[in-house]
Design a protein around this motif. Structure first.
Motif, PDB file in Angstrom:
ATOM      1  N   TYR A  45      47.629  49.120  29.574  1.00 31.11           N
ATOM      2  CA  TYR A  45      47.736  47.737  30.031  1.00 31.11           C
ATOM      3  C   TYR A  45      46.370  47.071  30.099  1.00 31.11           C
ATOM      4  CZ  TYR A  45      52.388  49.272  31.312  1.00 31.11           C
ATOM      5  OH  TYR A  45      53.657  49.779  31.271  1.00 31.11           O
ATOM      6  N   THR A  46      46.373  45.768  29.959  1.00 27.58           N
ATOM      7  CA  THR A  46      45.186  44.957  30.229  1.00 27.58           C
ATOM      8  C   THR A  46      45.618  43.820  31.151  1.00 27.58           C
ATOM      9  OG1 THR A  46      45.585  43.548  28.289  1.00 27.58           O
ATOM     10  CG2 THR A  46      44.139  45.466  27.989  1.00 27.58           C
ATOM     11  N   GLY A  47      44.666  43.240  31.874  1.00 28.02           N
ATOM     12  CA  GLY A  47      45.036  42.121  32.728  1.00 28.02           C
ATOM     13  C   GLY A  47      43.929  41.729  33.682  1.00 28.02           C
ATOM     14  N   SER A  48      44.110  40.554  34.291  1.00 28.76           N
ATOM     15  CA  SER A  48      43.199  40.036  35.311  1.00 28.76           C
ATOM     16  C   SER A  48      43.956  39.976  36.634  1.00 28.76           C
ATOM     17  CB  SER A  48      42.709  38.636  34.932  1.00 28.76           C
ATOM     18  OG  SER A  48      41.976  38.672  33.728  1.00 28.76           O
ATOM     19  N   PHE A  49      43.344  40.478  37.697  1.00 28.49           N
ATOM     20  CA  PHE A  49      44.024  40.609  38.977  1.00 28.49           C
ATOM     21  C   PHE A  49      43.170  40.036  40.105  1.00 28.49           C
ATOM     22  CE2 PHE A  49      45.386  44.037  36.193  1.00 28.49           C
ATOM     23  CZ  PHE A  49      46.764  43.917  36.248  1.00 28.49           C
ATOM     24  N   ASP A  50      43.845  39.341  41.030  1.00 27.26           N
ATOM     25  CA  ASP A  50      43.125  38.874  42.210  1.00 27.26           C
ATOM     26  C   ASP A  50      43.647  39.507  43.497  1.00 27.26           C
ATOM     27  OD1 ASP A  50      45.504  37.513  42.529  1.00 27.26           O
ATOM     28  OD2 ASP A  50      44.618  35.513  42.529  1.00 27.26           O
ATOM     29  N   ARG A  75      38.467  48.829  38.345  1.00 31.47           N
ATOM     30  CA  ARG A  75      37.457  47.820  38.016  1.00 31.47           C
ATOM     31  C   ARG A  75      36.882  48.021  36.614  1.00 31.47           C
ATOM     32  NH1 ARG A  75      35.548  47.985  43.779  1.00 31.47           N
ATOM     33  NH2 ARG A  75      36.036  45.923  44.651  1.00 31.47           N
ATOM     34  N   ASP A  76      36.742  49.285  36.216  1.00 35.77           N
ATOM     35  CA  ASP A  76      36.185  49.564  34.896  1.00 35.77           C
ATOM     36  C   ASP A  76      37.126  49.125  33.779  1.00 35.77           C
ATOM     37  OD1 ASP A  76      33.947  50.655  36.073  1.00 35.77           O
ATOM     38  OD2 ASP A  76      34.614  52.742  35.852  1.00 35.77           O
ATOM     39  N   HIS A  77      38.443  49.226  34.049  1.00 34.61           N
ATOM     40  CA  HIS A  77      39.408  48.957  32.979  1.00 34.61           C
ATOM     41  C   HIS A  77      39.943  47.526  32.995  1.00 34.61           C
ATOM     42  CE1 HIS A  77      42.357  49.806  29.902  1.00 34.61           C
ATOM     43  NE2 HIS A  77      43.297  49.282  30.676  1.00 34.61           N
ATOM     44  N   PHE A  78      40.226  46.997  34.196  1.00 30.99           N
ATOM     45  CA  PHE A  78      40.809  45.668  34.323  1.00 30.99           C
ATOM     46  C   PHE A  78      39.740  44.657  34.762  1.00 30.99           C
ATOM     47  CE2 PHE A  78      44.388  48.571  35.480  1.00 30.99           C
ATOM     48  CZ  PHE A  78      45.228  48.279  34.407  1.00 30.99           C
ATOM     49  N   THR A  79      40.113  43.383  34.707  1.00 29.54           N
ATOM     50  CA  THR A  79      39.280  42.331  35.269  1.00 29.54           C
ATOM     51  C   THR A  79      39.738  42.059  36.694  1.00 29.54           C
ATOM     52  OG1 THR A  79      38.951  41.323  33.097  1.00 29.54           O
ATOM     53  CG2 THR A  79      38.503  39.951  35.020  1.00 29.54           C
ATOM     54  N   ILE A  80      38.879  42.316  37.665  1.00 32.46           N
ATOM     55  CA  ILE A  80      39.212  42.127  39.074  1.00 32.46           C
ATOM     56  C   ILE A  80      38.368  40.988  39.635  1.00 32.46           C
ATOM     57  CG2 ILE A  80      39.367  43.201  41.352  1.00 32.46           C
ATOM     58  CD1 ILE A  80      41.207  44.454  39.239  1.00 32.46           C
ATOM     59  N   ASP A  81      39.037  39.985  40.169  1.00 38.70           N
ATOM     60  CA  ASP A  81      38.365  38.830  40.745  1.00 38.70           C
ATOM     61  C   ASP A  81      37.378  39.284  41.821  1.00 38.70           C
ATOM     62  OD1 ASP A  81      37.881  36.529  42.537  1.00 38.70           O
ATOM     63  OD2 ASP A  81      39.394  35.520  41.326  1.00 38.70           O
ATOM     64  N   PRO A  82      36.150  38.762  41.820  1.00 37.93           N
ATOM     65  CA  PRO A  82      35.191  39.144  42.873  1.00 37.93           C
ATOM     66  C   PRO A  82      35.696  38.861  44.283  1.00 37.93           C
ATOM     67  CG  PRO A  82      34.086  37.964  41.099  1.00 37.93           C
ATOM     68  CD  PRO A  82      35.557  37.844  40.835  1.00 37.93           C
ATOM     69  N   ALA A  83      36.599  37.883  44.433  1.00 36.48           N
ATOM     70  CA  ALA A  83      37.145  37.547  45.752  1.00 36.48           C
ATOM     71  C   ALA A  83      38.537  38.145  45.952  1.00 36.48           C
ATOM     72  CB  ALA A  83      37.204  36.033  45.926  1.00 36.48           C
ATOM     73  N   ALA A  84      38.856  39.200  45.204  1.00 40.52           N
ATOM     74  CA  ALA A  84      40.199  39.798  45.283  1.00 40.52           C
ATOM     75  C   ALA A  84      40.477  40.334  46.686  1.00 40.52           C
ATOM     76  CB  ALA A  84      40.333  40.924  44.264  1.00 40.52           C
ATOM     77  N   GLU A  85      41.744  40.221  47.074  1.00 40.41           N
ATOM     78  CA  GLU A  85      42.231  40.894  48.286  1.00 40.41           C
ATOM     79  C   GLU A  85      42.572  42.319  47.879  1.00 40.41           C
ATOM     80  OE1 GLU A  85      45.660  39.366  51.046  1.00 40.41           O
ATOM     81  OE2 GLU A  85      46.499  40.769  49.588  1.00 40.41           O
TER      82      GLU A  85
END
Length: 345
Positions: A45-50, A75-85
């Protein structure tokens, strides 16, 4: 749109007698094998998550370096928002001081602690192994705050063996002292095949009318303590609603990884079974689901989504109408399944 990532940690030291979630016995070897397999599953899977949510099972059963290692792999594989919960569910029977320090250092900023009750006899009746409820619960809350994690949720169970409206007040008094940000208050449901199912006649459960009274008592008392109800079972101080769980009810996309984790991803519902095998559940997010899940929320839904007139429920005090939206009252939430079945018939 940023999505939510759910990771199911399937380990427990022992199975609670009311629980039917998938879990298995913890060993360090099994945990390491799980983390490696999870890393492989991420590659599909790929994706961006907050939001990122570690649920279970008992995520805090993992050594903190194992859990934070999984988060680093995320974090290494997906895009995680810096302000993620980023939330971890924790069991207070373990000394979590070191865990909280490492969680905070890794960027985990929210914990959900499985209190269930601050009353000893109620906790023991639910199969909790730890000692004095208040002492046990004070430690993880203090440890989280000392580590800099101030977004703290406590779980409360209603309608449990030996619970009364008076004993529930002891739990509310404890909540008031702890100064946390979020409460999840769940009605005990006897699930088929659990030990509580087999022992149901001997459990000394409160009467149904008493359980209803305790639910309405919970809504009122938590409101007085500054927790606004935003969903059938969830209450938060302003700005501290669970961003991750709101995705479920608002039908925003979320990806679930690990055995028994469910997803709404690219418009489809699917899950991984206990053997990690992908199981398709078909399209998700249609109007019926929007109504079913939207009416769990205090904000409700646009009234024009309904094809049946809600006036009888409004007159009966089970629903309210405001600004073109329709929602359930606390009394309506107690019988939500019946109302929804009739509205969608």
């Amino acid at each position: 749109m940023a999505a939510g990532l759910y990771i199911h940690i399937p380990f427990c030291f022992s199975k609670c007698p009311y629980c039917d979630f998938y879990s298995t016995k913890y060993t360090p070897t099994a945990a390491d094998a799980f983390a490696e397999k999870l890393g492989g599953q991420m590659q599909d899977y790929t994706g961006s998550f907050d939001t990122v949510y570690f649920g279970g099972g008992t995520p805090s059963i993992l050594e903190p370096q194992v859990l934070t290692g999984i988060l680093q792999a995320v974090r290494d594989h997906f895009t995680i928002d810096p302000a993620a919960e980023i939330t971890v569910e924790c069991n207070p029977s373990k000394d979590l001081t070191r865990d909280m320090e490492q969680y905070a250092a890794a960027g985990i900023n929210r914990v959900s602690i499985g209190m269930q009750s601050a009353v000893d006899q109620e906790r023991f009746a639910l199969g909790r192994r730890a000692g004095s409820g208040e002492v046990v619960m004070e430690k993880p809350v203090a440890a989280a705050k000392a580590a800099g994690i101030t977004n703290i949720s406590l779980d409360v169970m209603l309608g449990t063996p030996k619970q009364t409206p008076d004993s529930l007040e002891e739990t509310f008094a404890f909540i008031a002292r702890m100064q946390v940000t979020h409460i999840s208050a769940y009605l005990l449901k006897i699930e088929p095949g659990t030990p509580f199912d087999r022992l149901q006649a001997k459990l000394a459960l409160p009467e149904e009318d008493t359980v209803c009274q305790m639910y309405l008592q919970t809504v009122e008392r938590l409101g007085q303590l500054g927790f606004a109800q935003y969903e059938i079972s969830n209450f938060a101080r302003p700005g501290y609603e669970s961003r991750h769980n709101l995705k479920y009810w608002l039908l925003e996309p979320y990806l679930g990884l690990g055995p028994s984790a469910h997803s709404l991803w690219n418009g489809r519902r699917f899950y991984f079974d206990r053997d990690w095998i992908w199981q398709d559940e078909g399209p998700g997010g249609d109007r019926e689901e929007q109504i079913l899940l939207g009416l769990r929320l205090n904000r409700g839904i646009p009234e024009d989504w309904l094809t049946r007139d809600p006036a009888p429920y409004i007159a009966g005090g089970f629903m309210r109408r405001a600004n073109g939206r329709i929602s359930l009252t606390p009394r309506g939430m107690l019988v939500s399944n019946t109302i929804l079945a009739e509205l969608l018939d």
